[in-house]
Design an enzyme around this catalytic site. Structure first.
Site, PDB file in Angstrom:
ATOM      1  N   MET A  63       0.843  -1.193   0.000  1.00 31.54           N
ATOM      2  CA  MET A  63       0.000   0.000   0.000  1.00 31.54           C
ATOM      3  C   MET A  63       0.876   1.240   0.000  1.00 31.54           C
ATOM      4  SD  MET A  63      -2.684   1.359   2.933  1.00 31.54           S
ATOM      5  CE  MET A  63      -1.396   2.017   3.997  1.00 31.54           C
ATOM      6  N   ASN A  64       0.443   2.296  -0.761  1.00 22.51           N
ATOM      7  CA  ASN A  64       1.050   3.609  -0.548  1.00 22.51           C
ATOM      8  C   ASN A  64      -0.025   4.692  -0.482  1.00 22.51           C
ATOM      9  OD1 ASN A  64       1.671   2.770  -3.544  1.00 22.51           O
ATOM     10  ND2 ASN A  64       1.897   4.984  -3.659  1.00 22.51           N
ATOM     11  N   ASP A  65       0.017   5.733  -1.297  1.00 20.22           N
ATOM     12  CA  ASP A  65      -0.781   6.944  -1.080  1.00 20.22           C
ATOM     13  C   ASP A  65      -2.249   6.686  -0.744  1.00 20.22           C
ATOM     14  OD1 ASP A  65       1.589   7.777  -2.175  1.00 20.22           O
ATOM     15  OD2 ASP A  65       0.704   8.700  -3.944  1.00 20.22           O
ATOM     16  N   GLN A  80      -3.480   3.452  -2.835  1.00 19.78           N
ATOM     17  CA  GLN A  80      -2.680   2.789  -3.855  1.00 19.78           C
ATOM     18  C   GLN A  80      -2.335   1.387  -3.371  1.00 19.78           C
ATOM     19  OE1 GLN A  80      -1.175   4.679  -7.114  1.00 19.78           O
ATOM     20  NE2 GLN A  80      -3.336   4.783  -6.535  1.00 19.78           N
ATOM     21  N   TRP A 101       6.045  -2.131  -4.536  1.00 20.94           N
ATOM     22  CA  TRP A 101       5.260  -1.338  -5.480  1.00 20.94           C
ATOM     23  C   TRP A 101       5.175  -2.051  -6.826  1.00 20.94           C
ATOM     24  CZ3 TRP A 101       5.740   0.974 -10.227  1.00 20.94           C
ATOM     25  CH2 TRP A 101       4.825   1.978 -10.539  1.00 20.94           C
ATOM     26  N   ARG A 110      -0.362  14.151 -12.973  1.00 22.29           N
ATOM     27  CA  ARG A 110      -1.074  13.143 -12.194  1.00 22.29           C
ATOM     28  C   ARG A 110      -1.644  13.666 -10.873  1.00 22.29           C
ATOM     29  NH1 ARG A 110       4.451  11.438 -12.022  1.00 22.29           N
ATOM     30  NH2 ARG A 110       5.443  11.686  -9.973  1.00 22.29           N
ATOM     31  N   GLU A 149       3.896  16.051  -6.184  1.00 18.23           N
ATOM     32  CA  GLU A 149       2.910  14.974  -6.192  1.00 18.23           C
ATOM     33  C   GLU A 149       1.759  15.310  -5.254  1.00 18.23           C
ATOM     34  OE1 GLU A 149       5.204  10.902  -7.226  1.00 18.23           O
ATOM     35  OE2 GLU A 149       5.383  11.507  -5.136  1.00 18.23           O
ATOM     36  N   TRP A 206       9.708   7.182   0.465  1.00 19.95           N
ATOM     37  CA  TRP A 206      10.134   6.493  -0.757  1.00 19.95           C
ATOM     38  C   TRP A 206      11.603   6.069  -0.726  1.00 19.95           C
ATOM     39  CZ3 TRP A 206       7.283   3.804  -3.597  1.00 19.95           C
ATOM     40  CH2 TRP A 206       5.979   4.182  -3.923  1.00 19.95           C
TER      41      TRP A 206
END
Length: 509
Positions: free
Chosen positions: A49-51, A67, A75, A181, A232, A320
């Site tokens: 999992m991320n964002d 995510q 990832w 994005r 981002e 990250w």
């Protein structure tokens, strides 16, 4: 002499504020109980999992998308995972909401409740939930094209349980730029239009739409500024000042470019006229939402009932630099605790964003118990929070050390004379998985005397708020066992005068 309030949430333990031996609770075989599994923070049941994405409140439920890579703990092809909560503390895992399609994998984005049915997706008075996200075409990227990111939408008519992608996707084509994005969409009440904040390489671009399907460019913010990394996950929202005026806050996440290395999130306070954001300070200035290493890509919930000008926020609790290699196995990554953001004013009249843990944390807490030496039976209540009171003055030097019986420790050093807070996790347990994990983490104490400290410590993290959230510091730790022994190391000018404790239950019971 100033009074310093220190409160820490510890999960789970037997606790003594003076360092009496404590033992971990054995919960082997229980759900969501692997080594380092957070007990009061959201994490996926398994895999990567991320964002956080698509956060929207609708009909009594807080939706949290994120995510997600369902096939690995690193990832990979991004999906939108999904969970819901009624109180921002207890979470229910739901099936994957959005899968990759012919336009690409599903990168970060947002979701709104289209209460006026501007999109036309609603039927017979239904209010559609609309997700706005980035499609990332790995095929186009592999072919050397740079326009591989576009924006698409999907909608739900069953409270977010199932989603249908719009047949006219993409709703915003790529103009020929590599980074395009992470759309965050809000309703602008004065213009009666939707506004999108989009991460575009070194800037935030703003677009407008009347129907969520057709978008028009409005303006850029931050163009040409060297942020130290790629922009981002922006977020734009109005807030209310202490004197009742409206100001706008713009969150900008950067990777890299954070003050302590890797990824981090800063913010701007200013004005937004529906077309252009104007900051109260230069775009080059760095005002960070969190000075820790591990609070990134955080955004706020939409459609939340009026909270007196505040916003509800959650971040990804990782960095990250090392997110793919932290030593968890079944799952990887978690979120910060949800936080309430408000605008405050300092003694000089400058506005800043203050962060507090949500009040619903009290729902999993026992009553406070006071005393200098406190122990609680973990079989009755297998998680604890304690609060300690310390008297100090502005020139004091003192230390808060989180320890365990294995010799692991993580240390906060408050040097009030130098105006610096330092966090050292170099001996906190497993650290060798990345060379930067042991770097000292620092934050400026440049806002006057420290009067209050609040900390949440879970199985693999600590979240520190100073002066009611004037300063935030969020960091991961991977000790051999819970850091359940907390000591305040006094200087000649620092004295512990009292302490209290209360329990916190695991949210996964």
């Amino acid at each position: 002499m100033k009074k310093l309030l220190i409160s820490l949430f510890i999960v789970p333990m037997m606790l003594s504020c003076t360092g009496v031996k404590k033992e971990n609770v054995n919960r082997s075989g229980e759900y969501m109980n692997e080594p380092w599994r957070p007990q009061v923070h959201f994490s996926p049941e398994n895999q990567w999992m991320n964002d956080p994405n698509g956060m929207v409140y609708f009909e009594g439920e807080y939706h949290l998308f994120y995510q997600y890579h369902p096939d690995s703990t690193v990832w990979g092809p991004m999906h939108w995972g999904h969970a819901i909560s009624k109180d921002l503390i207890h979470w229910e895992h739901l099936p994957i909401a959005l899968y990759p399609d012919s336009l690409g994998t599903i990168f970060s984005g947002s979701a709104v409740a289209d209460v006026n049915n501007t999109s036309g997706f609603g039927k017979d008075g239904e209010i559609p939930l609309v997700a706005i996200y980035t499609n990332h075409s790995h095929e186009k990227e592999a072919n050397g094209d740079i326009d591989y990111q576009t924006q698409g939408i999907a909608y739900s008519l069953d409270n977010g349980r199932t989603w249908k992608k719009y047949e006219g996707n993409p709703v915003l084509d790529n103009p020929g730029i590599r980074d395009f994005r992470d759309p965050k969409v809000i309703w602008h009440k004065d213009r009666e239009e939707w506004i999108m904040a989009l991460a575009v390489k070194d800037r935030v671009s703003f677009y407008s739409s009347t129907d969520l399907k057709t978008w028009a460019f409005e303006s850029d913010f931050g163009s040409g500024v060297d942020h130290g990394g790629v922009v981002e996950c922006p977020d734009l929202f109005p807030m209310t000042t202490p004197d009742g005026k409206e100001k706008w806050v713009l969150l900008v996440s950067l990777n890299p470019g954070a003050p302590n290395g890797g990824s981090g999130t800063k913010y701007y306070i200013g004005d937004f006229d529906g077309t252009e954001f104007t900051s109260d300070w230069p775009a080059e200035k760095e005002v960070w939402l969190d000075y820790g290493k591990d609070n990134y890509a955080g955004v706020t919930w939409s459609n939340v009932p009026d909270e007196n000008g505040s916003r509800l926020f959650i971040g990804w609790m990782s960095n990250w630099q090392y997110a793919n290699v932290v030593p968890t196995e079944k799952w990887r990554s978690s979120n910060t605790l949800p936080r309430k953001l408000t605008l405050k004013e300092d003694a000089s009249g400058n506005l800043f964003v203050q962060s507090e843990f949500v009040e619903t944390l009290d729902k999993i807490a026992s009553e406070w118990e006071k005393g200098n030496v406190l122990t609680v039976n973990p079989e009755e209540f297998p998680a604890y929070q304690y609060q300690m009171n310390v008297e100090t003055n502005e020139s004091s030097l003192f230390e808060i050390a989180l320890k365990n019986t294995k010799g692991d420790k993580a240390i906060f050093l408050f040097d009030l004379e130098k105006g610096l807070l330092t966090f050292d996790r170099s001996n906190s347990g497993q650290t060798a998985f990345h060379e930067n994990f042991t770097d000292l983490v620092t934050a400026p104490l440049d806002f006057g005397p420290v009067t209050e400290i609040e900390m949440v410590v879970d199985q693999s993290s600590s979240e520190l708020l100073v002066n009611g959230g004037r300063l935030q510091m969020t960091n991961l730790v991977f000790p051999q066992e819970l850091l359940n022994n907390v000591e305040v190391v006094e200087s000649s000018q620092t004295k512990v005068v009292s302490s209290q404790v209360r329990g916190l239950k695991s949210i996964w019971k």
